[in-house]
Motif scaffolding. Structure first.
Motif, PDB file in Angstrom:
ATOM      1  N   TYR A  68     123.282  58.217  85.343  1.00 43.85           N
ATOM      2  CA  TYR A  68     123.295  56.669  84.619  1.00 43.85           C
ATOM      3  C   TYR A  68     124.148  56.647  83.353  1.00 43.85           C
ATOM      4  N   ILE A  69     124.346  57.672  82.512  1.00 37.09           N
ATOM      5  CA  ILE A  69     125.346  57.516  81.584  1.00 37.09           C
ATOM      6  C   ILE A  69     126.568  57.408  81.824  1.00 37.09           C
ATOM      7  N   ALA A  70     127.001  58.223  82.763  1.00 39.82           N
ATOM      8  CA  ALA A  70     128.207  58.276  83.387  1.00 39.82           C
ATOM      9  C   ALA A  70     128.804  56.686  83.836  1.00 39.82           C
ATOM     10  N   GLY A  71     127.778  56.148  84.288  1.00 39.15           N
ATOM     11  CA  GLY A  71     128.034  54.798  84.735  1.00 39.15           C
ATOM     12  C   GLY A  71     128.446  53.668  83.713  1.00 39.15           C
ATOM     13  N   ALA A  72     128.261  53.926  82.466  1.00 36.69           N
ATOM     14  CA  ALA A  72     128.484  52.889  81.536  1.00 36.69           C
ATOM     15  C   ALA A  72     129.905  53.275  80.551  1.00 36.69           C
ATOM     16  N   PRO A  73     130.758  52.454  80.745  1.00 31.56           N
ATOM     17  CA  PRO A  73     132.098  52.774  80.395  1.00 31.56           C
ATOM     18  C   PRO A  73     132.089  52.723  78.854  1.00 31.56           C
ATOM     19  N   GLY A  74     132.601  53.883  78.252  1.00 30.25           N
ATOM     20  CA  GLY A  74     133.028  54.062  76.980  1.00 30.25           C
ATOM     21  C   GLY A  74     131.675  55.037  76.222  1.00 30.25           C
ATOM     22  N   TYR A  75     130.912  55.280  76.968  1.00 29.76           N
ATOM     23  CA  TYR A  75     129.765  56.078  76.499  1.00 29.76           C
ATOM     24  C   TYR A  75     129.541  57.333  76.997  1.00 29.76           C
ATOM     25  N   SER A  76     129.282  58.243  76.322  1.00 29.23           N
ATOM     26  CA  SER A  76     128.994  59.647  76.996  1.00 29.23           C
ATOM     27  C   SER A  76     127.800  60.058  76.734  1.00 29.23           C
ATOM     28  N   GLY A  77     127.179  61.438  76.888  1.00 28.85           N
ATOM     29  CA  GLY A  77     126.020  61.827  76.463  1.00 28.85           C
ATOM     30  C   GLY A  77     125.502  62.929  77.062  1.00 28.85           C
ATOM     31  N   SER A  78     124.383  63.492  76.888  1.00 28.10           N
ATOM     32  CA  SER A  78     123.586  64.427  77.593  1.00 28.10           C
ATOM     33  C   SER A  78     122.185  64.242  77.940  1.00 28.10           C
ATOM     34  N   ALA A  79     121.840  65.266  78.746  1.00 29.31           N
ATOM     35  CA  ALA A  79     120.165  65.077  79.121  1.00 29.31           C
ATOM     36  C   ALA A  79     119.564  66.182  79.144  1.00 29.31           C
ATOM     37  N   ARG A  80     118.283  66.381  79.004  1.00 29.54           N
ATOM     38  CA  ARG A  80     117.576  67.573  79.223  1.00 29.54           C
ATOM     39  C   ARG A  80     116.150  67.677  79.688  1.00 29.54           C
ATOM     40  N   VAL A  81     115.276  68.611  80.083  1.00 25.64           N
ATOM     41  CA  VAL A  81     114.211  68.447  80.400  1.00 25.64           C
ATOM     42  C   VAL A  81     113.403  69.612  79.465  1.00 25.64           C
ATOM     43  N   THR A  82     112.564  69.183  78.696  1.00 24.74           N
ATOM     44  CA  THR A  82     111.438  69.985  78.068  1.00 24.74           C
ATOM     45  C   THR A  82     109.908  69.949  78.497  1.00 24.74           C
ATOM     46  N   GLY A  83     109.455  70.933  78.515  1.00 25.86           N
ATOM     47  CA  GLY A  83     108.037  71.097  78.726  1.00 25.86           C
ATOM     48  C   GLY A  83     107.974  70.969  80.225  1.00 25.86           C
ATOM     49  N   GLY A  84     108.695  70.595  81.139  1.00 28.06           N
ATOM     50  CA  GLY A  84     108.383  70.360  82.399  1.00 28.06           C
ATOM     51  C   GLY A  84     107.944  68.971  82.608  1.00 28.06           C
ATOM     52  N   THR A  85     107.823  68.050  81.846  1.00 29.52           N
ATOM     53  CA  THR A  85     107.354  66.644  81.908  1.00 29.52           C
ATOM     54  C   THR A  85     107.955  65.541  80.965  1.00 29.52           C
ATOM     55  N   THR A  86     109.170  66.345  80.226  1.00 24.02           N
ATOM     56  CA  THR A  86     109.552  65.166  79.193  1.00 24.02           C
ATOM     57  C   THR A  86     111.068  65.457  79.445  1.00 24.02           C
ATOM     58  N   VAL A  87     111.790  64.282  79.754  1.00 20.42           N
ATOM     59  CA  VAL A  87     113.083  63.966  79.945  1.00 20.42           C
ATOM     60  C   VAL A  87     113.767  63.368  78.677  1.00 20.42           C
ATOM     61  N   VAL A  88     114.818  64.159  78.086  1.00 24.46           N
ATOM     62  CA  VAL A  88     115.283  63.662  76.783  1.00 24.46           C
ATOM     63  C   VAL A  88     116.913  63.291  76.973  1.00 24.46           C
ATOM     64  N   ALA A  89     117.212  62.104  76.506  1.00 25.21           N
ATOM     65  CA  ALA A  89     118.675  61.781  76.699  1.00 25.21           C
ATOM     66  C   ALA A  89     119.148  61.302  75.415  1.00 25.21           C
ATOM     67  N   ASP A  90     120.497  61.693  75.253  1.00 29.46           N
ATOM     68  CA  ASP A  90     121.336  61.368  74.087  1.00 29.46           C
ATOM     69  C   ASP A  90     122.408  60.775  74.480  1.00 29.46           C
ATOM     70  N   THR A  91     122.842  59.627  73.940  1.00 33.71           N
ATOM     71  CA  THR A  91     124.290  58.861  74.143  1.00 33.71           C
ATOM     72  C   THR A  91     125.118  58.586  72.804  1.00 33.71           C
ATOM     73  N   HIS A  92     126.296  58.735  73.066  1.00 33.91           N
ATOM     74  CA  HIS A  92     127.235  58.277  71.782  1.00 33.91           C
ATOM     75  C   HIS A  92     128.316  57.766  72.305  1.00 33.91           C
ATOM     76  N   THR A  93     128.958  57.004  71.398  1.00 33.13           N
ATOM     77  CA  THR A  93     130.224  56.093  71.746  1.00 33.13           C
ATOM     78  C   THR A  93     130.806  55.945  70.320  1.00 33.13           C
ATOM     79  N   THR A  94     131.823  55.405  70.360  1.00 28.28           N
ATOM     80  CA  THR A  94     132.632  55.002  68.864  1.00 28.28           C
ATOM     81  C   THR A  94     132.801  53.345  69.091  1.00 28.28           C
ATOM     82  N   TYR A  95     132.540  52.957  67.884  1.00 25.17           N
ATOM     83  CA  TYR A  95     132.744  51.534  67.675  1.00 25.17           C
ATOM     84  C   TYR A  95     134.150  51.122  66.905  1.00 25.17           C
ATOM     85  N   THR A  96     134.824  50.631  67.684  1.00 27.27           N
ATOM     86  CA  THR A  96     136.243  50.204  67.031  1.00 27.27           C
ATOM     87  C   THR A  96     136.196  48.949  66.311  1.00 27.27           C
ATOM     88  N   THR A  97     136.362  49.106  64.877  1.00 24.34           N
ATOM     89  CA  THR A  97     136.370  47.984  63.954  1.00 24.34           C
ATOM     90  C   THR A  97     137.431  47.082  64.122  1.00 24.34           C
TER      91      THR A  97
END
Length: 127
Positions: A68-97
């Motif tokens: 899902y993250i890879a489908g967004a141009p200009g964004y990157s990120g990571s995902a992990r599962v904790t405790g067997g029931t929680t999905v955590v996603a982090d995204t980041h990008t750079t805004y050009t002023t």
């Protein structure tokens, strides 16, 4: 007059670029939430179908969130599962002023974070 014009230009530029950064932050946050949701839909079928528990398939959840993250141009990120029931996603990008580059600020870093917890509910009661 020149000082006033330069000051006004910088203030307008500040408003434009900070507004753009806020928009990019909202987009990064939404992207993280949707990626986590996508991962949270990847359940271990055998226990879910039997009604025993609702647990996330870690490999499938991480793969779905990253896709899902890879489908967004200009964004990157990571995902992990904790405790067997929680999905955590982090995204980041750079805004050009657009205006702040005048004073040397060319980019602003933007991040998003979201967590989705899968729960089994039967007749309105958590199991």
């Amino acid at each position: 007059m020149i000082t006033t014009a330069l000051t006004m230009t910088l203030l307008v530029g500040l408003a434009v670029d900070l507004g753009g950064q806020v928009y990019a932050k909202q987009r990064a946050q939404d992207l993280a939430a949707q990626a986590a949701r996508s991962g949270g839909q990847q359940l271990i079928a055998s226990s879910s179908v039997r009604g025993v528990s609702a647990r996330v398939d870690p490999a499938a959840a991480v793969a779905a969130a990253r896709t899902y993250i890879a489908g967004a141009p200009g964004y990157s990120g990571s995902a992990r599962v904790t405790g067997g029931t929680t999905v955590v996603a982090d995204t980041h990008t750079t805004y050009t002023t657009k205006f702040l580059s005048i004073i040397g600020i060319r980019t602003l870093r933007v991040t998003g974070h979201a967590e989705v917890r899968v729960e089994r509910v039967l007749e309105g009661v958590r199991q």
